[in-house]
Motif scaffolding. Sequence first.
Motif, PDB file in Angstrom:
ATOM      1  N   LEU A  45       1.000  -1.099   0.136  1.00 48.27           N
ATOM      2  CA  LEU A  45       0.080  -0.045   0.093  1.00 48.27           C
ATOM      3  C   LEU A  45       0.821   1.288   0.085  1.00 48.27           C
ATOM      4  O   LEU A  45       1.717   1.596   0.993  1.00 48.27           O
ATOM      5  CB  LEU A  45      -1.047   0.094   1.228  1.00 48.27           C
ATOM      6  CG  LEU A  45      -1.865   1.221   1.465  1.00 48.27           C
ATOM      7  CD1 LEU A  45      -2.925   1.209   0.418  1.00 48.27           C
ATOM      8  CD2 LEU A  45      -2.371   1.325   2.783  1.00 48.27           C
ATOM      9  N   TRP A  95       1.806   4.641  12.587  1.00 46.57           N
ATOM     10  CA  TRP A  95       2.174   6.052  11.679  1.00 46.57           C
ATOM     11  C   TRP A  95       0.670   6.658  11.338  1.00 46.57           C
ATOM     12  O   TRP A  95       0.530   7.930  10.965  1.00 46.57           O
ATOM     13  CB  TRP A  95       2.917   5.801  10.265  1.00 46.57           C
ATOM     14  CG  TRP A  95       2.190   4.618   9.719  1.00 46.57           C
ATOM     15  CD1 TRP A  95       2.682   3.296   9.474  1.00 46.57           C
ATOM     16  CD2 TRP A  95       1.256   4.524   8.595  1.00 46.57           C
ATOM     17  NE1 TRP A  95       1.907   2.608   8.508  1.00 46.57           N
ATOM     18  CE2 TRP A  95       0.792   3.416   7.995  1.00 46.57           C
ATOM     19  CE3 TRP A  95       0.347   5.680   8.165  1.00 46.57           C
ATOM     20  CZ2 TRP A  95       0.022   2.918   7.164  1.00 46.57           C
ATOM     21  CZ3 TRP A  95      -0.832   5.277   7.322  1.00 46.57           C
ATOM     22  CH2 TRP A  95      -0.921   4.162   6.819  1.00 46.57           C
ATOM     23  N   PHE A  96      -0.214   6.198  11.964  1.00 51.59           N
ATOM     24  CA  PHE A  96      -1.697   6.795  11.820  1.00 51.59           C
ATOM     25  C   PHE A  96      -2.074   7.273  13.203  1.00 51.59           C
ATOM     26  O   PHE A  96      -3.195   7.886  13.399  1.00 51.59           O
ATOM     27  CB  PHE A  96      -2.747   5.743  11.749  1.00 51.59           C
ATOM     28  CG  PHE A  96      -3.763   6.299  10.374  1.00 51.59           C
ATOM     29  CD1 PHE A  96      -3.434   6.305   9.132  1.00 51.59           C
ATOM     30  CD2 PHE A  96      -5.018   6.515  11.090  1.00 51.59           C
ATOM     31  CE1 PHE A  96      -4.459   6.538   8.289  1.00 51.59           C
ATOM     32  CE2 PHE A  96      -5.970   6.911  10.096  1.00 51.59           C
ATOM     33  CZ  PHE A  96      -5.698   7.093   8.760  1.00 51.59           C
ATOM     34  N   LEU A 151     -10.746  -0.340  -2.680  1.00 48.08           N
ATOM     35  CA  LEU A 151      -9.431   0.458  -2.672  1.00 48.08           C
ATOM     36  C   LEU A 151      -8.667   0.576  -3.844  1.00 48.08           C
ATOM     37  O   LEU A 151      -8.469  -0.798  -4.109  1.00 48.08           O
ATOM     38  CB  LEU A 151      -8.865   0.018  -1.149  1.00 48.08           C
ATOM     39  CG  LEU A 151      -7.450   1.116  -0.943  1.00 48.08           C
ATOM     40  CD1 LEU A 151      -7.761   2.431  -0.694  1.00 48.08           C
ATOM     41  CD2 LEU A 151      -6.755   0.609   0.258  1.00 48.08           C
ATOM     42  N   LYS A 177     -11.980   4.245  -3.742  1.00 42.21           N
ATOM     43  CA  LYS A 177     -11.243   4.925  -3.157  1.00 42.21           C
ATOM     44  C   LYS A 177      -9.839   4.984  -3.658  1.00 42.21           C
ATOM     45  O   LYS A 177      -9.444   3.940  -3.791  1.00 42.21           O
ATOM     46  CB  LYS A 177     -11.050   4.909  -1.663  1.00 42.21           C
ATOM     47  CG  LYS A 177     -10.256   5.806  -1.007  1.00 42.21           C
ATOM     48  CD  LYS A 177     -10.688   5.993   0.534  1.00 42.21           C
ATOM     49  CE  LYS A 177      -9.693   5.160   1.163  1.00 42.21           C
ATOM     50  NZ  LYS A 177      -9.881   5.209   2.905  1.00 42.21           N
ATOM     51  N   LYS A 212      -5.854   6.707  -3.987  1.00 41.75           N
ATOM     52  CA  LYS A 212      -4.984   7.449  -3.126  1.00 41.75           C
ATOM     53  C   LYS A 212      -4.512   8.441  -4.055  1.00 41.75           C
ATOM     54  O   LYS A 212      -3.931   8.260  -5.136  1.00 41.75           O
ATOM     55  CB  LYS A 212      -3.983   6.493  -2.697  1.00 41.75           C
ATOM     56  CG  LYS A 212      -4.313   5.450  -1.664  1.00 41.75           C
ATOM     57  CD  LYS A 212      -4.770   5.900  -0.386  1.00 41.75           C
ATOM     58  CE  LYS A 212      -4.869   4.751   0.681  1.00 41.75           C
ATOM     59  NZ  LYS A 212      -5.586   5.352   2.009  1.00 41.75           N
ATOM     60  N   ASN A 232      -4.365  11.262   2.509  1.00 46.46           N
ATOM     61  CA  ASN A 232      -3.407  10.810   3.627  1.00 46.46           C
ATOM     62  C   ASN A 232      -2.725  11.987   3.953  1.00 46.46           C
ATOM     63  O   ASN A 232      -1.395  11.910   4.193  1.00 46.46           O
ATOM     64  CB  ASN A 232      -2.874   9.727   3.365  1.00 46.46           C
ATOM     65  CG  ASN A 232      -3.437   8.361   3.392  1.00 46.46           C
ATOM     66  OD1 ASN A 232      -3.900   7.831   2.088  1.00 46.46           O
ATOM     67  ND2 ASN A 232      -3.834   7.867   4.454  1.00 46.46           N
ATOM     68  N   LYS A 274     -11.813   4.103  11.762  1.00 47.26           N
ATOM     69  CA  LYS A 274     -11.225   2.705  11.801  1.00 47.26           C
ATOM     70  C   LYS A 274     -11.441   1.894  13.231  1.00 47.26           C
ATOM     71  O   LYS A 274     -10.704   2.079  13.941  1.00 47.26           O
ATOM     72  CB  LYS A 274      -9.676   2.951  11.334  1.00 47.26           C
ATOM     73  CG  LYS A 274      -9.515   3.483  10.134  1.00 47.26           C
ATOM     74  CD  LYS A 274      -8.079   3.733   9.464  1.00 47.26           C
ATOM     75  CE  LYS A 274      -7.858   3.732   8.170  1.00 47.26           C
ATOM     76  NZ  LYS A 274      -8.703   4.746   7.399  1.00 47.26           N
ATOM     77  N   SER A 326     -11.290  -0.003   6.986  1.00 44.40           N
ATOM     78  CA  SER A 326     -10.470  -1.063   7.616  1.00 44.40           C
ATOM     79  C   SER A 326      -8.907  -0.601   7.881  1.00 44.40           C
ATOM     80  O   SER A 326      -8.307   0.482   7.371  1.00 44.40           O
ATOM     81  CB  SER A 326     -10.292  -1.962   6.467  1.00 44.40           C
ATOM     82  OG  SER A 326      -9.156  -3.077   6.395  1.00 44.40           O
ATOM     83  N   VAL A 327      -8.183  -1.349   8.679  1.00 45.88           N
ATOM     84  CA  VAL A 327      -6.759  -1.176   9.051  1.00 45.88           C
ATOM     85  C   VAL A 327      -5.990  -2.416   8.557  1.00 45.88           C
ATOM     86  O   VAL A 327      -4.967  -2.665   9.065  1.00 45.88           O
ATOM     87  CB  VAL A 327      -6.461  -0.886  10.455  1.00 45.88           C
ATOM     88  CG1 VAL A 327      -7.221   0.292  11.046  1.00 45.88           C
ATOM     89  CG2 VAL A 327      -7.067  -2.202  11.522  1.00 45.88           C
ATOM     90  N   PHE A 328      -6.707  -3.038   7.692  1.00 43.45           N
ATOM     91  CA  PHE A 328      -5.880  -4.396   7.170  1.00 43.45           C
ATOM     92  C   PHE A 328      -5.783  -5.476   8.094  1.00 43.45           C
ATOM     93  O   PHE A 328      -4.692  -5.857   8.141  1.00 43.45           O
ATOM     94  CB  PHE A 328      -4.530  -4.026   6.177  1.00 43.45           C
ATOM     95  CG  PHE A 328      -4.808  -3.312   5.299  1.00 43.45           C
ATOM     96  CD1 PHE A 328      -5.766  -2.762   4.508  1.00 43.45           C
ATOM     97  CD2 PHE A 328      -3.532  -2.779   4.366  1.00 43.45           C
ATOM     98  CE1 PHE A 328      -6.030  -2.027   3.359  1.00 43.45           C
ATOM     99  CE2 PHE A 328      -3.681  -2.230   3.025  1.00 43.45           C
ATOM    100  CZ  PHE A 328      -4.809  -1.637   2.553  1.00 43.45           C
TER     101      PHE A 328
HETATM  102  O1  LIG Z   1     -10.869   3.355   3.957  1.00 43.52           O
HETATM  103  C1  LIG Z   1     -10.677   2.501   2.948  1.00 43.52           C
HETATM  104  O2  LIG Z   1     -11.472   2.497   2.087  1.00 43.52           O
HETATM  105  C2  LIG Z   1      -9.811   1.256   2.819  1.00 43.52           C
HETATM  106  C3  LIG Z   1      -8.686   1.425   3.973  1.00 43.52           C
HETATM  107  C4  LIG Z   1      -7.468   2.613   3.989  1.00 43.52           C
HETATM  108  O3  LIG Z   1      -7.671   3.155   2.824  1.00 43.52           O
HETATM  109  C5  LIG Z   1      -6.521   2.664   5.078  1.00 43.52           C
HETATM  110  C6  LIG Z   1      -5.913   1.305   5.259  1.00 43.52           C
HETATM  111  C7  LIG Z   1      -5.252   1.169   6.188  1.00 43.52           C
HETATM  112  C8  LIG Z   1      -4.361   2.479   6.622  1.00 43.52           C
HETATM  113  C9  LIG Z   1      -4.920   3.715   6.200  1.00 43.52           C
HETATM  114  C10 LIG Z   1      -6.001   3.618   5.404  1.00 43.52           C
HETATM  115  C11 LIG Z   1      -6.768   5.025   5.064  1.00 43.52           C
HETATM  116  O4  LIG Z   1      -7.736   5.409   4.771  1.00 43.52           O
HETATM  117  O5  LIG Z   1      -5.638   6.002   4.842  1.00 43.52           O
END
Ligand SMILES: O=C(O)CCC(=O)c1ccccc1C(=O)O
Length: 341
Positions: A18, A52-53, A132, A155, A157, A188, A269, A294-296
């Motif tokens: 990602l 990191w989030f 995603l 979505k 990026k 982000n 999340k 999701s947070v994976f």
């Molecule tokens: O929200 C979604 O559609 C997918 C998940 C996603 O984008 C995400 C997943 C892991 C970490 C950060 C993010 C994010 O939303 O920035």
Amino acid sequence: MTYKFQFRPYRRRFVRSLTTNHGKWGIREGIILRLTDESGKVGWGEIAPISWFGSETVEQGLDFCRQLPGEITDEIIFSIPDELPACQFGFESACEMGSGEWGVGSGGDEGDNFITPNFSLLTPNSLFYSALLSAGEAALNQWQTLWEQGYHTFKWKIGVYAITDELEIFESLIQTLPAFTKLRLDANCGLSHEEANLWLRTCDNFKANPELPLEIEFIEQPLPVEQFQEMLELSRCYKTAIALDESVATLGQLAACYQQGWRGIFVIKPGIVGSPSRLRKFCHQHKIDTVFSSVFETAIGRLAALQLAAELSRNNRAIGFGIDHFFEQEDTWLQSLWNDL
Ligand SMILES: O=C(O)CCC(=O)c1ccccc1C(=O)O
Ligand SMILES: [Mg+2]
């Protein structure tokens, strides 16, 4: 209530890493929890931090698990400090699952070494999923397969490559996406003030053009967390909606943004937001506009997250859990994690 407590760390490689404005992420590490109550009922939970989030690190989660005794109580679980939000989520949701609150808990008779039932079959229905898309040009060749799988919200990026390049790809994307698709743009935190204005202006212009029957649903977290007031200002200047994500990673941050006047969209999340019971209370009290994301996490954390999404989603917003294409099939490795216990 007291529970027998067991845990297992895991590592899971992404099929495609990602890439966001925060950099590249190629391996998901987390911790699977198992709580067995006095009657033998088993509840599974997951700690899947994203430091990191704004959550704790995996190492901090592991340290917390290691210092716990082999038997723990509700008191311990409900007093996990706010500095460990992913731990709060993991332990509390394991309790909920074990107590059968979602109507899916596993009984005590299935034996000790199996993760039952099959989590992937138990995702609550009546939720729409958003898929995603990778940053950059990759998105142009990625959406078709996902569309065929039934996704109608995507979505993408942004804030990863030069804005002129991304705007050009955006043009191609909106020209090729089928009618009635919804598109979200996730920066982000990666835009400057000028770039955020340019993206919002572009989206507003696009909205004004009735010939394009496709909706830009929102821009997610255009600016860094520190620039809350600027995002509030932007949300008042443009028709295109803004969703906060990094700014509301934990329940404390979410409450603070609400208090400071945010009435736009909140991305939640569940895996890192903190206590599910306190999240429920906040959402019921304030009726905020939420997008669950999701947070994976593995199927274990996802089940708990989707339970919350099913309870708390409003305005029919698609949930950001269309991320399976970033991983290989998971059932076998998740099962084998426990086989030698
Ligand atoms: O929200 C979604 O559609 C997918 C998940 C996603 O984008 C995400 C997943 C892991 C970490 C950060 C993010 C994010 O939303 O920035
Ligand atoms: Mg985001």
